[in-house]
Design a protein around this motif. Structure first.
Motif, PDB file in Angstrom:
ATOM      1  N   MET A   1       0.879  -1.203   0.059  1.00 32.32           N
ATOM      2  CA  MET A   1       0.035  -0.094  -0.018  1.00 32.32           C
ATOM      3  C   MET A   1       0.770   1.249  -0.032  1.00 32.32           C
ATOM      4  N   ASP A   2       0.753   2.278  -0.886  1.00 30.14           N
ATOM      5  CA  ASP A   2       1.569   3.486  -1.163  1.00 30.14           C
ATOM      6  C   ASP A   2       0.936   4.333   0.262  1.00 30.14           C
ATOM      7  N   ALA A   3       2.282   4.921   0.545  1.00 26.82           N
ATOM      8  CA  ALA A   3       1.797   6.074   1.505  1.00 26.82           C
ATOM      9  C   ALA A   3       1.461   7.224   0.906  1.00 26.82           C
ATOM     10  N   PHE A   4       0.370   7.906   1.316  1.00 30.33           N
ATOM     11  CA  PHE A   4      -0.063   9.056   0.581  1.00 30.33           C
ATOM     12  C   PHE A   4       0.092  10.388   1.499  1.00 30.33           C
ATOM     13  N   GLU A   5       0.602  11.350   1.102  1.00 30.36           N
ATOM     14  CA  GLU A   5       0.589  12.442   1.973  1.00 30.36           C
ATOM     15  C   GLU A   5      -0.193  13.587   1.616  1.00 30.36           C
ATOM     16  N   VAL A   6      -1.105  14.100   2.185  1.00 32.86           N
ATOM     17  CA  VAL A   6      -2.317  14.870   1.979  1.00 32.86           C
ATOM     18  C   VAL A   6      -1.833  16.433   2.682  1.00 32.86           C
ATOM     19  N   GLU A   7      -1.680  17.243   2.131  1.00 38.61           N
ATOM     20  CA  GLU A   7      -1.369  18.650   2.606  1.00 38.61           C
ATOM     21  C   GLU A   7      -2.779  19.609   2.064  1.00 38.61           C
ATOM     22  N   VAL A   8      -3.448  20.206   3.036  1.00 36.72           N
ATOM     23  CA  VAL A   8      -4.483  20.794   3.206  1.00 36.72           C
ATOM     24  C   VAL A   8      -4.072  22.514   3.233  1.00 36.72           C
ATOM     25  N   SER A   9      -4.808  23.403   2.476  1.00 37.99           N
ATOM     26  CA  SER A   9      -4.538  24.668   2.622  1.00 37.99           C
ATOM     27  C   SER A   9      -5.840  25.356   1.981  1.00 37.99           C
ATOM     28  N   TYR A  10      -5.836  26.600   2.288  1.00 33.17           N
ATOM     29  CA  TYR A  10      -7.092  27.532   2.024  1.00 33.17           C
ATOM     30  C   TYR A  10      -6.646  28.696   1.351  1.00 33.17           C
ATOM     31  N   PRO A  11      -6.111  28.686  -0.070  1.00 34.26           N
ATOM     32  CA  PRO A  11      -5.517  30.016  -0.648  1.00 34.26           C
ATOM     33  C   PRO A  11      -6.562  30.797  -1.150  1.00 34.26           C
ATOM     34  N   SER A  12      -6.492  32.149  -0.991  1.00 36.64           N
ATOM     35  CA  SER A  12      -7.437  32.973  -1.727  1.00 36.64           C
ATOM     36  C   SER A  12      -7.421  33.240  -3.258  1.00 36.64           C
ATOM     37  N   GLU A  13      -6.073  32.967  -3.741  1.00 38.45           N
ATOM     38  CA  GLU A  13      -5.736  32.999  -5.048  1.00 38.45           C
ATOM     39  C   GLU A  13      -4.800  31.941  -5.671  1.00 38.45           C
ATOM     40  N   ILE A  14      -5.169  31.532  -7.087  1.00 39.57           N
ATOM     41  CA  ILE A  14      -3.908  30.725  -7.477  1.00 39.57           C
ATOM     42  C   ILE A  14      -3.708  31.238  -8.896  1.00 39.57           C
ATOM     43  N   ASN A  25     -13.669  33.095  -1.033  1.00 40.45           N
ATOM     44  CA  ASN A  25     -12.913  33.059   0.333  1.00 40.45           C
ATOM     45  C   ASN A  25     -13.631  32.223   1.148  1.00 40.45           C
ATOM     46  N   GLY A  26     -12.827  31.254   1.857  1.00 40.06           N
ATOM     47  CA  GLY A  26     -13.310  30.269   2.819  1.00 40.06           C
ATOM     48  C   GLY A  26     -14.038  29.185   2.019  1.00 40.06           C
ATOM     49  N   LEU A  27     -14.247  29.135   0.761  1.00 40.17           N
ATOM     50  CA  LEU A  27     -15.072  27.973   0.109  1.00 40.17           C
ATOM     51  C   LEU A  27     -14.102  27.019  -0.740  1.00 40.17           C
ATOM     52  N   SER A  28     -12.748  27.648  -1.166  1.00 41.49           N
ATOM     53  CA  SER A  28     -12.044  26.676  -1.803  1.00 41.49           C
ATOM     54  C   SER A  28     -10.888  26.029  -0.974  1.00 41.49           C
ATOM     55  N   THR A  29     -10.551  24.903  -1.288  1.00 37.37           N
ATOM     56  CA  THR A  29      -9.706  23.887  -0.429  1.00 37.37           C
ATOM     57  C   THR A  29      -8.790  23.504  -1.356  1.00 37.37           C
ATOM     58  N   LEU A  30      -7.292  23.654  -1.066  1.00 38.51           N
ATOM     59  CA  LEU A  30      -6.351  23.228  -2.038  1.00 38.51           C
ATOM     60  C   LEU A  30      -5.906  21.808  -1.520  1.00 38.51           C
ATOM     61  N   PHE A  31      -5.743  20.908  -2.192  1.00 38.34           N
ATOM     62  CA  PHE A  31      -5.193  19.605  -1.688  1.00 38.34           C
ATOM     63  C   PHE A  31      -3.816  19.372  -2.533  1.00 38.34           C
ATOM     64  N   LEU A  32      -2.904  19.029  -1.918  1.00 36.86           N
ATOM     65  CA  LEU A  32      -1.336  18.568  -2.257  1.00 36.86           C
ATOM     66  C   LEU A  32      -1.181  17.151  -2.077  1.00 36.86           C
ATOM     67  N   VAL A  33      -1.481  16.190  -3.013  1.00 34.32           N
ATOM     68  CA  VAL A  33      -1.289  14.831  -2.621  1.00 34.32           C
ATOM     69  C   VAL A  33       0.146  14.509  -3.182  1.00 34.32           C
ATOM     70  N   THR A  34       1.094  13.849  -2.416  1.00 36.60           N
ATOM     71  CA  THR A  34       2.404  13.373  -2.972  1.00 36.60           C
ATOM     72  C   THR A  34       2.525  11.760  -2.590  1.00 36.60           C
ATOM     73  N   TRP A  35       3.124  11.182  -3.394  1.00 34.12           N
ATOM     74  CA  TRP A  35       3.351   9.721  -2.997  1.00 34.12           C
ATOM     75  C   TRP A  35       4.623   9.307  -4.090  1.00 34.12           C
ATOM     76  N   GLU A  36       5.129   8.134  -3.758  1.00 33.97           N
ATOM     77  CA  GLU A  36       6.059   7.596  -4.817  1.00 33.97           C
ATOM     78  C   GLU A  36       5.553   6.305  -5.269  1.00 33.97           C
ATOM     79  N   ASP A  37       5.541   6.522  -6.543  1.00 40.47           N
ATOM     80  CA  ASP A  37       5.188   5.319  -7.177  1.00 40.47           C
ATOM     81  C   ASP A  37       5.952   5.262  -8.681  1.00 40.47           C
ATOM     82  N   GLU A  38       6.706   4.541  -9.222  1.00 39.27           N
ATOM     83  CA  GLU A  38       7.271   4.619 -10.554  1.00 39.27           C
ATOM     84  C   GLU A  38       6.380   4.238 -11.650  1.00 39.27           C
TER      85      GLU A  38
END
Length: 317
Positions: A1-14, A25-38
């Motif tokens: 099973m791959d280990a996933f890292e999920v980082e959550v933030s709430y940016p006001s712009e992208i 504002n307050g309604l958008s959630t940014l998810f950054l998902v990282t893992w290792e898999d060739e």
């Protein structure tokens, strides 16, 4: 099973390469998902439809996070609005391999889409660059394509991450329509008593769909489904097995199984429709979408059309 890292933030712009875009504002959630898999890295770098499957893996990791929050906050304000998400819940997504862009970016807000197709902000079609309203108006509040309308719900569930539910509804709709067809065909053959027809159909407990579309259909119409679609036997075996695993063995369908299952049900109904045995017309673009979503999965069964067949805007597969 791959280990996933999920980082959550709430940016006001992208900024996705066309200047900063304001986010609600307050309604958008940014998810950054990282893992290792060739293998996943290879899918992204290959620039084929397989890159989409990597996005679904990231969404699966996010959904595990949501499920844990929902589990401990069911009925609580912190659980309000928290649910399974799918690819159509995203405003945008992009991917990188070892910090380098894989050139896979998808943005869904209107302003970006219109700009991508060089539509002027002053143009009447700025908010409808593909003129979808004109196509949709004749079907509003009507009864056109009644079976296709039932399958819309399957794709809504697929698009929002409810894969097992999408499969089960697709199967149930097909099963219901097939039984209606058999009632009508058996009645035409002289079995006028609905009670007798019910007893016949309900008496079939094992491999029901296979028998409905095999010997029962042959008895009622003179043709079995295998005579109408030469790959139907393998498709029916796969559908029944997957349905039973979901309904009785606790199997959670993934995107691949759901997409293939919906296509199989639509293909079977279209085959029967083409023979005049039932009324199950689908818009050709709807049928093409069913082909493509099934084809663009990981290791689809051999009865699923290949990429060349799937991309054609026709009913062939």
């Amino acid at each position: 099973m791959d280990a996933f890292e999920v980082e959550v933030s709430y940016p006001s712009e992208i900024d996705l390469g066309h200047g900063p875009e304001m986010l609600p504002n307050g309604l958008s959630t940014l998810f950054l998902v990282t893992w290792e898999d060739e293998q996943d890295a290879g899918y992204l770098q290959a620039q084929t439809h397989l890159r989409n499957l990597v996005v679904h893996r990231a969404l699966e990791a996010i959904n595990k996070l949501f499920q844990a929050y929902k589990l401990v906050r069911i009925g609580h304000i912190d659980g309000c609005g928290v649910r399974t998400v799918g690819i159509y819940d995203t405003l945008f997504y992009f991917s990188e391999v070892d910090g380098k862009s894989s050139r896979d970016q998808n943005v869904r807000w209107r302003r970006h889409v219109a700009r991508s197709y060089a539509v002027s902000p002053q143009a009447p079609s700025f908010h409808d660059p593909f003129d979808t309203s004109a196509l949709a108006i004749p079907h509003i509040g009507g009864t056109t394509y009644p079976v296709a309308r039932r399958y819309i719900r399957c794709y809504e569930l697929l698009e929002h991450g409810f894969y097992s539910e999408a499969f089960i509804i697709a199967f149930s709709v097909m099963d219901d329509i097939v039984q209606e067809m058999l009632h009508e065909q058996l009645n035409l053959r002289g079995m006028s008593s609905k009670t007798d027809r019910d007893d016949l159909l309900r008496g079939i407990k094992e491999n029901r769909l296979k028998l409905y579309l095999g010997p029962v259909l042959k008895l009622a119409t003179g043709k079995s489904i295998s005579e109408l679609w030469d790959k139907s036997e393998k498709a029916l075996k796969w559908i029944n097995k997957t349905r039973n695993e979901i309904a009785h063995a606790g199997f959670n369908a993934d995107y691949n199984a759901a997409a293939v299952g919906i296509y199989a049900c639509i293909k079977l109904l279209h085959t029967l429709h083409s023979e005049g045995l039932l009324d199950a017309e689908f818009p050709v673009q709807f049928f093409r979408h069913a082909k493509i979503t099934a084809c663009w999965t990981l290791n689809p069964p051999e009865w699923v059309p290949n990429n060349e067949q799937a991309n054609k805007t026709n009913y062939e597969s």
